[in-house]
Design an enzyme around this catalytic site. Sequence first.
Site, mmCIF file in Angstrom:
data_model
loop_
_atom_site.group_PDB
_atom_site.id
_atom_site.type_symbol
_atom_site.label_atom_id
_atom_site.label_comp_id
_atom_site.label_asym_id
_atom_site.label_seq_id
_atom_site.Cartn_x
_atom_site.Cartn_y
_atom_site.Cartn_z
ATOM 1 N N ASP A 199 0.889 -1.152 0.000
ATOM 2 C CA ASP A 199 0.000 0.000 0.000
ATOM 3 C C ASP A 199 0.938 1.215 0.000
ATOM 4 O OD1 ASP A 199 -2.034 1.797 0.021
ATOM 5 O OD2 ASP A 199 -3.109 0.919 1.712
HETATM 6 C C1 BGC Z 1 -4.904 3.429 0.011
HETATM 7 C C2 BGC Z 1 -4.997 2.453 -1.148
HETATM 8 C C3 BGC Z 1 -4.759 3.163 -2.434
HETATM 9 C C4 BGC Z 1 -3.392 3.837 -2.383
HETATM 10 C C5 BGC Z 1 -3.040 4.601 -3.629
HETATM 11 C C6 BGC Z 1 -3.629 4.254 -0.029
HETATM 12 O O1 BGC Z 1 -3.693 5.301 0.886
HETATM 13 O O2 BGC Z 1 -4.967 2.736 1.232
HETATM 14 O O3 BGC Z 1 -6.254 1.828 -1.143
HETATM 15 O O4 BGC Z 1 -4.840 2.290 -3.515
HETATM 16 O O5 BGC Z 1 -3.380 4.764 -1.307
HETATM 17 O O6 BGC Z 1 -3.806 5.752 -3.726
#
Ligand code: BGC
Length: 761
Positions: A229
């Site tokens: 993530d």
């Molecule tokens: C989120 C993800 C997301 C990623 C990219 C993170 O803060 O938890 O779900 O895909 O950011 O934006």
Amino acid sequence: MEIERLIAEMTLEEKASLLSGADFWNTKGVERLGIPQVMVSDGPHGLRKQDTEGDHLGINDSIKAVCFPAACASAASFDREVLRQIGESVGDACQHENLSVILGPAVNIKRSPLCGRNFEYFSEDPYLTGELAASLIEGVQSRNIGTSIKHFAANSQEHRRMSSDSIMDERTLREIYLPAFETAVKKTQPWTVMCSYNKVNGEFASQNEWLLTEVLRREWGFEGFVVSDWGAVSDRVKGVAAGLDLEMPGSGGSNDRRIVEAVKKGELSEEAVDESVRRILRIIDRYLANRKPDTPWDMEAQHVLARKLAGECMVLLKNEDQILPLKQEEKVAVIGRFAAAPRYQGGGSSHINSFRVDSLMDALKDNPNVLYAQGYDIQGEEPDEELISLAEEAAGKADKAVIVAGLPDSFESEGYDRSHMRIPRCQEVLIRRVAKVNPDTVVVLYNGSPVEMPWIGDVKGLIEAYLGGQAAGSATKDVLWGDVAPSGRLPESFPLKLEHNPSYLSYGGEGNKAVYTEGIFVGYRYYDKKKMDVLFPFGYGLSYTTFAYENLKVEPECAKDTDTVRISVEVTNTGACAGKEVVQLYVKNPKDSRVFRPVRELRGIEKIFLQPGETKQVSFTLDSRAFAYWNESLHDWYVEDGVYDIEIGKSSRDIVLGRSIKMEGTKALPAEPVTVNTIFMDLEERPEVLKVIQPMIEEVMGGLFGSGKEKGEEKKTDMQEEAVSDEMGNAMLRYLPLRGMVSFSGGKLGYDELAEMLKKL
Ligand code: BGC
């Protein structure tokens, strides 16, 4: 791409560089070897492609796109086909926009209604979540675009989301928090998996070897790559060894350098680096080999589809006196700011820049019988007397009133959890006051997660529309006025109040420790077991028509856990209009189970369309998993012998048909070693052990309780008779450890003698 040749030609530095992003949304390339960068994008109910400045919080703009129903809504369709169509549409858009992977679906389990990201998640039930996620993935990947199922794993709160530790027993993890990932991986091989921010039982998911390698790859056979993530990496070197392939968005090169150093110092094997490079290149290659940038992206057509799908997701929860559907000639007061400015998606990284948004009022512009009153300010909390008076006035003039209420953006979002389950007070007061003026009042809710409804008794109709995407407004009209018969079902329980939720006592955790104290009893698994009243149960939803069920067949009636069980049932539309029914199959667990089990668990869903009077047969097949629980001594799924019920229900609380099936498990549980602390009860089913020690028991224990009075023993007084009844004597004996024979034998048996004999066993 000749991947092996490329790896052989790459320097260690080049390999390490491929293991992190070039920027927010692009992987790195190696120019000299012709390896290009590829781009990924958030979603997954649309595209959030950011051409300019990237961010992972939905702050900066992204390109115009189509916003389909968010997962809270699409899950309520209970329909694999809805998810597949969203997936296909998003996959086409990705091809058109040169995007290799869409970052979703998000399949975390709704442990508490408070989780700020519940609107992005499907359900409190792992089966439903897994099935729907798999369909979305199939849809996207049918277009040769990758998915990134997320957030792996046990990420059910936003509070302290980058540091909290989700602590739970093995069985809870296996039965509740992992199966959706497992189903999707086994059925559809998502191209990538995104690890979560949190720790799982003490180790960050981003460097959790058990999770990323042992379970995901060795057990489930995952073949793609794991991406972090955004910002989830703590110890990058440990992460590579654990199976985290790609770090996003990257670390400005510093973690790449640490990888190189670790390999040089012998702390990390170069093979591990090669393996991650290989996995990443395989996916990039697959995307490049199947690119179709000339794929048309017909947003108008997708908007029409978004409207149709949103209609499939809406859940009719109350329809007293058949107040719905509304009739064309009825005068209707439509009240509430959300009717003109709908809330149709959630905030944060999944936020789509919709190319068009339909409000309910837009959809009603040609209906001369509709009045509108704003009723409340979306950001307001306290009632606005003037707005309410105007709403009352409109309601007074109309045959019926429809109030569009719900949660403002600020109440639920990625990044933080809710602190309560109420809609703003100004909306609650509005509902009560309008319903007083016009008893024929219907409420439509736009929200991403359940709310408390102290006003439910005041209104005759209720539609849970969730966050239905950019066409939610016109879909709301379709359902209210009966162009579409509602067919959604609740993918989560609505408790009467927050305090009833099973995680209430420990949700959010203490500091960074989030202990999942309720274990496997999440959602309906808890409410049903406790026989608690709920506002609306899991699986619940009404229609404008009615359905009857008959002829439930289960074959065979006695099965081994290696058999396939076949089930069929006939469903008839007994009402006056066409409609869709969700057939829900639950398995009721044996009453005399040795472990704590939910009353029943969802094990099958099928959605069917029926014309009035039409009958269809619906079939299911179940394998052993539908009957199994996770056995912690076996570290595996285990089917207990026993009588289970195959149940067909309209919700987890409304079972309409059921048939028993006798199951026989074929796996043996590992025998516990017999020690001085083993209790007699645990030997009852171990004849081989009993045979050996029986003579000793007779000799030593024979006279201890009830029957075996020694000769010449004084007659017991009434008091003594009562104090040591046969029942009590037996119970005491059953719970006695073997060493009790030493304590109570009056010297006939010594401790060493007993221990010596047990050793021989
Ligand atoms: C989120 C993800 C997301 C990623 C990219 C993170 O803060 O938890 O779900 O895909 O950011 O934006």
